[in-house]
Design an enzyme around this catalytic site. Structure first.
Site, PDB file in Angstrom:
ATOM      1  N   SER A   1       0.835  -1.206   0.000  1.00 30.55           N
ATOM      2  CA  SER A   1       0.000   0.000   0.000  1.00 30.55           C
ATOM      3  C   SER A   1       0.867   1.252   0.000  1.00 30.55           C
ATOM      4  O   SER A   1       0.583   2.203  -0.730  1.00 30.55           O
ATOM      5  CB  SER A   1      -0.929   0.000   1.224  1.00 30.55           C
ATOM      6  OG  SER A   1      -1.845  -1.069   1.127  1.00 30.55           O
ATOM      7  N   ASN A   2       1.932   1.257   0.807  1.00 26.20           N
ATOM      8  CA  ASN A   2       2.833   2.407   0.813  1.00 26.20           C
ATOM      9  C   ASN A   2       3.570   2.553  -0.505  1.00 26.20           C
ATOM     10  O   ASN A   2       4.067   3.630  -0.822  1.00 26.20           O
ATOM     11  CB  ASN A   2       3.867   2.267   1.940  1.00 26.20           C
ATOM     12  CG  ASN A   2       3.360   2.835   3.238  1.00 26.20           C
ATOM     13  OD1 ASN A   2       2.386   3.586   3.246  1.00 26.20           O
ATOM     14  ND2 ASN A   2       4.008   2.488   4.333  1.00 26.20           N
TER      15      ASN A   2
ATOM     16  N   LYS B   1       0.287 -10.311   7.310  1.00 25.84           N
ATOM     17  CA  LYS B   1       0.486  -8.957   7.788  1.00 25.84           C
ATOM     18  C   LYS B   1      -0.898  -8.412   8.088  1.00 25.84           C
ATOM     19  O   LYS B   1      -1.689  -8.207   7.171  1.00 25.84           O
ATOM     20  CB  LYS B   1       1.174  -8.112   6.711  1.00 25.84           C
ATOM     21  CG  LYS B   1       1.111  -6.617   6.967  1.00 25.84           C
ATOM     22  CD  LYS B   1       1.738  -5.782   5.858  1.00 25.84           C
ATOM     23  CE  LYS B   1       1.512  -4.302   6.193  1.00 25.84           C
ATOM     24  NZ  LYS B   1       2.117  -3.391   5.226  1.00 25.84           N
TER      25      LYS B   1
ATOM     26  N   SER C   1      -3.072  -5.445   9.306  1.00 24.32           N
ATOM     27  CA  SER C   1      -3.077  -4.005   9.574  1.00 24.32           C
ATOM     28  C   SER C   1      -4.384  -3.540  10.186  1.00 24.32           C
ATOM     29  O   SER C   1      -4.623  -2.336  10.294  1.00 24.32           O
ATOM     30  CB  SER C   1      -2.832  -3.234   8.270  1.00 24.32           C
ATOM     31  OG  SER C   1      -1.591  -3.585   7.711  1.00 24.32           O
TER      32      SER C   1
ATOM     33  N   GLY D   1       0.755  -5.079  11.277  1.00 19.96           N
ATOM     34  CA  GLY D   1       0.811  -4.310  10.041  1.00 19.96           C
ATOM     35  C   GLY D   1       0.993  -2.825  10.262  1.00 19.96           C
ATOM     36  O   GLY D   1       0.818  -2.035   9.345  1.00 19.96           O
TER      37      GLY D   1
END
Lengths: 300, 300, 300, 300
Positions: C45-46, C164, C166, C189
């Site tokens: 996503s980043n 992960k 989040s 996450g």
């Protein structure tokens, strides 16, 4: 009993000291008698039911029944968190002279709201009540939605007569209209979606704005009934701003501020509800006057 | 006043006829006195506060105070929908012998919950109360979250002493631990996230499962305090199933069923809450026994 | 394959013209090599994966693998809306030299996300991939939560190696730690709940803030491992503000602004993402510097 | 350009091997030409746009334009996660012969969806496109609502011509009808609330069920236009079950199953979408046939 027409969910007037202002109530009801309102909802959400004691609610039911002198169909908000108290208050409401009771689904322990538990709650209350029960779906306040499948099942109870659905979910309202028992009355729970609700089969509505502009609200009903869809649509679109201001946006304090401005008694709400601040009061007044002007122009 | 340790949010016992069963309460409290519990929360969500009358709550506070004989820190659930009633019940709770009061934010008219209105509600109650106020965040029931910014502001009031946060939002709990006034106590509101809450700075917890397994709960506190993180983690992971069963999954009826099985008095809830059905009761018993066996093995 | 330690979900650097800035990437990776980071998440996503083409993602995987020279465990974000494309990109990621792939659940047609459909999606991808699959739960972006029951089932697949998560739901994370297959790796996450996640059994974390403050993040891991819970807690609480600023609050644009300030290459995001406005940039810088100062003080 | 009437959001037909089935598309369009449909929406949600590549979407636009031979108004679904790709695909759609493009708000990074960022996205696309842009609000899939205030602002752009609102929020739809620029077209995004949407001012609708029952859908438009509100209402209430079955309940796989049954080409969806299971297929067939029978009776 078939519910039909336009109901005002009236606010409970309080004195500056926080007591029920029965004189103000008398003034308001005297005014409403001269309007096209069909009925009053007493001690509903607009009536600050959670902030009233059991005995205050009974007094209020009595006062409204006495002051109405048979002019209105009276629906008493009798929901309490416990089943037995709701049943007891419903009996008291009929003894006070009200014609039906308005009852929310249980909602604090919403994690335990199985269909069976909710059915049992309403069935117990309806069995105990001497007057018909009107279901009341108000997810914005309760955090729980009473869906059309459950409503359709409940609609077959001989003493459950209708629903006031304030969810604004027009498909859900449609599905209730389609699937509920014959003679079950479906009411729009807000003036913001009156016309679309009539279009899918609702027989009436309770509308915050009907406390202040009952003629304009009636005009939407009439235009719809006469097939003047264009007029109905224009009135409906114009009505939303003022209705939202006295319901969703500024709540009971907003409605009371608008009533103060309109020459009725609004007065202060009970804490934790707080009167609107000056800026909001001015915004409400502006929205009120804009609609008033629009309606006078249209209807002349 | 600094809150610390392990509190049981006790259920209110009812007779089969629906009256408060004071005998059963006595039996339960006698039992809890012999456990490592630090305190009791009376008439909280597990205590079915919305289903109790004002006077029943006062009676309950008195009975618990009398029966505790100073053994427990007593937190009385005094939230009412109206500000004045909450203040009044808080005064009554201190007169009854309780040491603090637990107060939810207003939540029926959640659309009007401006920071200012919520601040005013808690401030008015805290000003009126003779004993410290513990904030109570319970969005699963109220549908409204009391966020860490508001909590941090409220924490500076001299008579607001802590919070029980049942949201399960561990970042929010962390932010309260970081930003609240010194000496403000932060409690985990569920046994399902006790250990992570201790890790970020909570000083204690109220846990449904502490009604039944106070020793096991205590063992998590102790393991954490002694730096035995591996043991703490294993106990925490094992505890979740039984804690969820008596809280989120099956609610107060689930807790009462587990207490019946564990040799305490659970009894029936008040309608609209319904006793668990047989299938659920058996599932709860299985989960209870599995944890019991696990804990006995680990702790021997 | 067991995942362990601290991973940075790296942003994809773009030139002012919007092309991938491979030079800047080289500079960033050269810097990260000198930090205690264990691994990199590429095109997560980043990394603005939805704004990159299939071929850009492959190029990025290759570049990161080449530049890392074996220094990092590399997890490639290979989620695509269609199953076959995800499988294809996963194969390409392994050919490019990445060690694992990170895959979201399907989420546009979330109404059709039956457990069976989601199982089939992940199973098909995991069967096709030459490197292990890491599940990726990110409800804030996808609007859909991958619950612990489904994760536990998926964890038994020989080529699904970890998750992960989040979500920030610490009870869910706990339940995964408890119920997933042995050797299944559970990663926090977000750096905002690293310590509580370690406390319940996570073996590592991917943290936006690890792009900028890897030493401070490592210090939390170390303090926890050494049983210095008080130090771990103080660092965790201090870390939240800066981590929220570069994730939840200001997103990828916030992270890039912080990197620009910290001497790394942040640069512009791709539209529809917009660079932060000046006021926000200044707020991020202030939060960054406050944490930096705090950490230098604590660690000296 | 004013949008008016009834549009079918057509599914993209695939061969059993997963390729676009252009022959089947030809057959479907040949059929639809003989119905009262006014237009087609290509590669919208029903068209599985996220599962198609950029070049497949262009091919599809061309094929539909060629096969339509000018019979339909064609709206091409051109939303992509990145602004530049959406603009590029919009240009390609007009070159392919489509008359307007349908564009969702950005939604993966919904935390960064400030009004400014969303305005910029749509403005950039509308500036670049040679054909008008139709906004597309679909919160059930995107997890983000495009509210009426933003829509009203966007409606003043010379190349943004309308909106398809699938939210089902009838008050929001009303507010768009009231506040958007003159000549801005408001479309109901579902057949489940067609009539109430027409009542508040919508000029048309895209409806999943219009793929199968265009005559019945048209009958609602006609009854409304002729003031036959009772007939319109009865048809609307009857239509909901079948429309929900091919949209909200069973999604694209449900629509394809219904088309297979109705003599059109439905075929398999692309994974991760899975064909409906046998039990669901039978339920859809039953709902389909029940409505068909009802409509034939009513219309004869």
């Amino acid at each position: 009993m078939i519910l039909k027409g336009m109901f005002a969910p009236i606010p409970t007037p309080f004195t500056p000291e926080g007591e029920i202002a029965f004189d103000a109530l008398e003034g308001n009801i005297r005014h409403w008698k001269q309007t096209p309102l069909d009925g009053l909802v007493i001690a509903g959400s607009n009536g600050e039911w959670p902030l009233l004691s059991f005995s205050e609610r009974v007094e209020l039911f009595k006062a409204c029944a006495d002051l109405s002198e048979g002019r209105f169909t009276l629906i008493a908000g009798t929901h309490c968190p416990s089943t037995s108290e709701t049943a007891e208050l419903s009996v008291a409401a009929s003894e006070a002279g009200c014609h039906a009771v308005l009852v929310l689904p249980p909602h604090y322990y919403k994690g335990q709201n199985s269909p069976e538990a909710v059915m049992k709650y309403f069935t117990t209350v309806a069995d105990a009540s001497f007057v018909p029960v009107v279901l009341y779906n108000m997810p914005a306040n309760t955090g729980w939605n009473l869906d059309w499948k459950l409503v359709s099942k409940l609609s077959t109870h001989r003493n459950i007569t209708g629903i006031k659905d304030s969810s604004g979910d027009i498909v859900q309202i449609s599905m209730i209209c389609k699937n509920a028992a014959e003679d079950f009355s479906v009411f729009a729970g807000s003036g913001s979606f009156l016309l679309p609700s009539l279009a899918v089969g609702c027989s009436g509505a309770t509308m915050g704005v009907a406390n202040i502009f009952p003629e304009a609200c009636r005009a939407i009903f009439d235009a719809f009934a006469e097939g003047k869809m264009d007029m109905a649509r224009r009135l409906q679109l114009a009505l939303i701003d003022i209705n939202q201001a006295v319901t969703k946006r500024f709540g009971v304090p907003g409605l009371k501020a608008a009533m103060d401005h309109a020459g009725l008694y609004g007065g202060p709400p009970r804490p934790p509800l707080e009167p609107v601040v000056e800026k909001v009061r001015n915004e409400i007044i502006a929205i009120h006057d804009e609609f008033k002007e629009y309606y006078e122009e249209v209807s002349s």
